[in-house]
Scaffold this motif. Structure first.
Motif, short mmCIF file in Angstrom:
data_model
loop_
_atom_site.label_atom_id
_atom_site.label_comp_id
_atom_site.label_asym_id
_atom_site.label_seq_id
_atom_site.Cartn_x
_atom_site.Cartn_y
_atom_site.Cartn_z
N SER A 85 0.77 -1.11 -0.06
CA SER A 85 0.07 0.17 0.01
C SER A 85 1.04 1.44 0.08
N PRO A 86 0.52 2.38 -0.62
CA PRO A 86 1.17 3.41 -0.67
C PRO A 86 1.55 4.06 0.63
N GLY A 87 2.94 4.22 1.09
CA GLY A 87 3.27 4.68 2.25
C GLY A 87 3.72 3.73 3.12
N ASP A 88 3.83 2.39 2.95
CA ASP A 88 4.04 1.36 3.95
C ASP A 88 5.35 1.05 3.60
N THR A 89 6.10 1.71 4.73
CA THR A 89 7.70 1.57 4.87
C THR A 89 8.04 0.18 4.94
N PHE A 90 7.34 -0.88 5.31
CA PHE A 90 7.73 -2.22 5.41
C PHE A 90 8.29 -2.56 4.22
N TRP A 91 7.60 -2.15 3.00
CA TRP A 91 7.95 -2.69 1.69
C TRP A 91 9.28 -2.23 1.19
N ASP A 92 9.61 -1.04 1.72
CA ASP A 92 10.82 -0.54 1.44
C ASP A 92 12.07 -1.32 1.52
N ILE A 93 11.91 -2.07 2.86
CA ILE A 93 12.81 -2.98 3.38
C ILE A 93 13.01 -4.30 2.69
N VAL A 94 11.68 -4.76 2.37
CA VAL A 94 11.74 -5.87 1.36
C VAL A 94 12.40 -5.64 0.01
N ARG A 95 12.11 -4.33 -0.58
CA ARG A 95 12.62 -4.11 -1.70
C ARG A 95 14.16 -3.77 -1.70
N LYS A 96 14.71 -3.13 -0.62
CA LYS A 96 16.18 -3.12 -0.68
C LYS A 96 16.84 -4.51 -0.71
N GLY A 97 16.35 -5.31 0.02
CA GLY A 97 16.91 -6.90 -0.01
C GLY A 97 16.69 -7.43 -1.39
N ALA A 98 15.76 -7.19 -2.11
CA ALA A 98 15.75 -7.63 -3.50
C ALA A 98 16.67 -6.96 -4.38
N GLU A 99 16.83 -5.65 -4.14
CA GLU A 99 17.73 -4.91 -4.92
C GLU A 99 19.35 -5.43 -4.77
N ALA A 100 19.66 -5.66 -3.51
CA ALA A 100 21.00 -6.27 -3.20
C ALA A 100 21.13 -7.45 -3.80
N ALA A 101 20.17 -8.47 -3.72
CA ALA A 101 20.35 -9.66 -4.51
C ALA A 101 20.41 -9.40 -6.23
N ALA A 102 19.78 -8.59 -6.49
CA ALA A 102 19.74 -8.25 -7.93
C ALA A 102 20.86 -7.62 -8.44
N ALA A 103 21.63 -6.85 -7.79
CA ALA A 103 22.70 -6.15 -8.06
C ALA A 103 24.00 -7.24 -8.04
N LYS A 104 23.88 -7.98 -6.97
CA LYS A 104 24.75 -9.15 -6.95
C LYS A 104 24.72 -10.14 -8.17
N ASP A 105 23.48 -10.63 -8.57
CA ASP A 105 23.40 -11.49 -9.54
C ASP A 105 23.12 -11.17 -10.92
#
Length: 338
Positions: A63-83
């Protein structure tokens, strides 16, 4: 490479994974997401895999503004950068719209899809379409009880019922007598399971209070009104960090003696625990969920691995954060990774 799912899977014990997720690999800052798809991790270069470039879609019910998903996305971005993965992120809290976003990913012929299953029935058909196109699909965060029924390859998250049961036991230890469990999104299976878990083990009385999580002033006024009319409530159980912080404000406004406990963290929440405004939080490690979901698709394509053997979820929680250990977590929360 043949991306069809394994034909036979032997039963394996449930596993709790720990990822070697180097936080320095987080190549792009996270935003609040939304309906528009965006590419993440494009600026990272160090430590990148030399395997062929992949495209992976991460589609959540944020949902817009739910900061929980910012954390999920940062983890996904880190894996994407590595892989060496082009990560396409999109989100919509409406289940039908989320299904359309998954269809968009299929139409783009991505190499893999990671999805949340807050309302699994709405995603059943589109998941079937992805599988028909030999696109591997993994689940994360929501849907631990449904991912196998929909035929997903893997799942990364916590068992929400178990997490709720653990919180209920913690309330017993605190001597609580009456709790109100605040659900910010009706119909979200994971949130319902949390409250049901609390009711299962909590020896006191539990009520459920539904609020509109997209309207925080309304959340505040609804909780405040409940606390004013029921002075017996001694614990408010929130199901997300922003709602816990709002609940703490409601407690003050209502002149209530109730304490606040919650699921999930953000940097403001850890500070509130340190100050005593929030008693404790149940942490499911959203960064780890995003990281493992994306990394698992790279592992499957490049080495044929599938975690949990297709029979057991990979558990990332629950774990309690309170005054006894919040200092250890706070530095990571400040970076937006816990």
């Amino acid at each position: 490479m043949d991306r069809s799912y394994p034909r036979s899977r032997k039963l394996v014990p449930m596993v709790a994974m720990a990822a070697a997720a180097a936080l320095t690999l987080a190549g792009c800052s996270s935003s609040s997401g939304g309906k528009e798809s965006e590419e993440g991790g494009a600026n990272a270069s160090a430590g990148k895999a030399n395997t062929p470039r992949m495209t992976v879609a991460l589609v959540t019910h944020q949902s817009p503004g739910d900061t929980f998903w910012d954390i999920v996305r940062k983890g996904a971005e880190a894996a994407a950068a590595k892989d060496n993965i082009k990560l396409i992120y999109s989100a919509d809290p409406n289940a039908g719209n989320q299904a359309n976003l998954v269809q968009n990913a299929i139409d783009q012929k991505v190499d893999g899809i990671a999805i949340t299953l807050a309302k699994p029935d709405a995603l059943k058909d589109v998941v079937g379409k992805a599988k028909a196109q030999n696109i591997p699909v993994v689940g994360l965060n929501s849907g631990v009880s449904e991912w196998q029924k929909l035929g997903l390859m893997e799942f990364f998250g916590q068992d929400e019922t178990v997490a709720g049961e653990a919180l209920g036991k913690r309330l017993n230890e605190a001597g609580a007598k009456k709790a109100v469990c605040v659900i910010q999104e009706q119909g979200n299976i994971g949130l319902t399971q949390r409250c049901d878990g609390v009711k299962k083990t909590f020896e006191g009385t539990t009520e459920t209070l539904n609020v509109n999580g997209t309207d925080m002033p309304s959340v505040k006024s609804t909780i405040t009104a409940k606390l004013k009319t029921d002075k017996d409530i001694d614990y408010v159980v929130a199901l997300g960090a922003p709602f816990a912080l709002t609940a703490a404000q409601s407690v003050d406004e209502a002149g209530s003696k109730a304490k606040v406990a919650t699921f999930d963290l953000n940097k403001e929440l850890t500070g509130a625990i340190s100050k005593g405004d929030i008693e404790f939080a149940v942490d499911q490690q959203p960064y780890l969920q995003g990281y493992l979901a994306i990394d698992s698709l790279w592992l499957y394509k490049n080495n044929g691995n599938y975690m949990g053997g297709g029979e057991a979820p990979v558990l990332t929680g629950p774990a309690f954060v309170d005054k006894t250990n919040v200092e250890k977590i706070d530095a990571f929360a400040a970076k937006g990774t816990r």
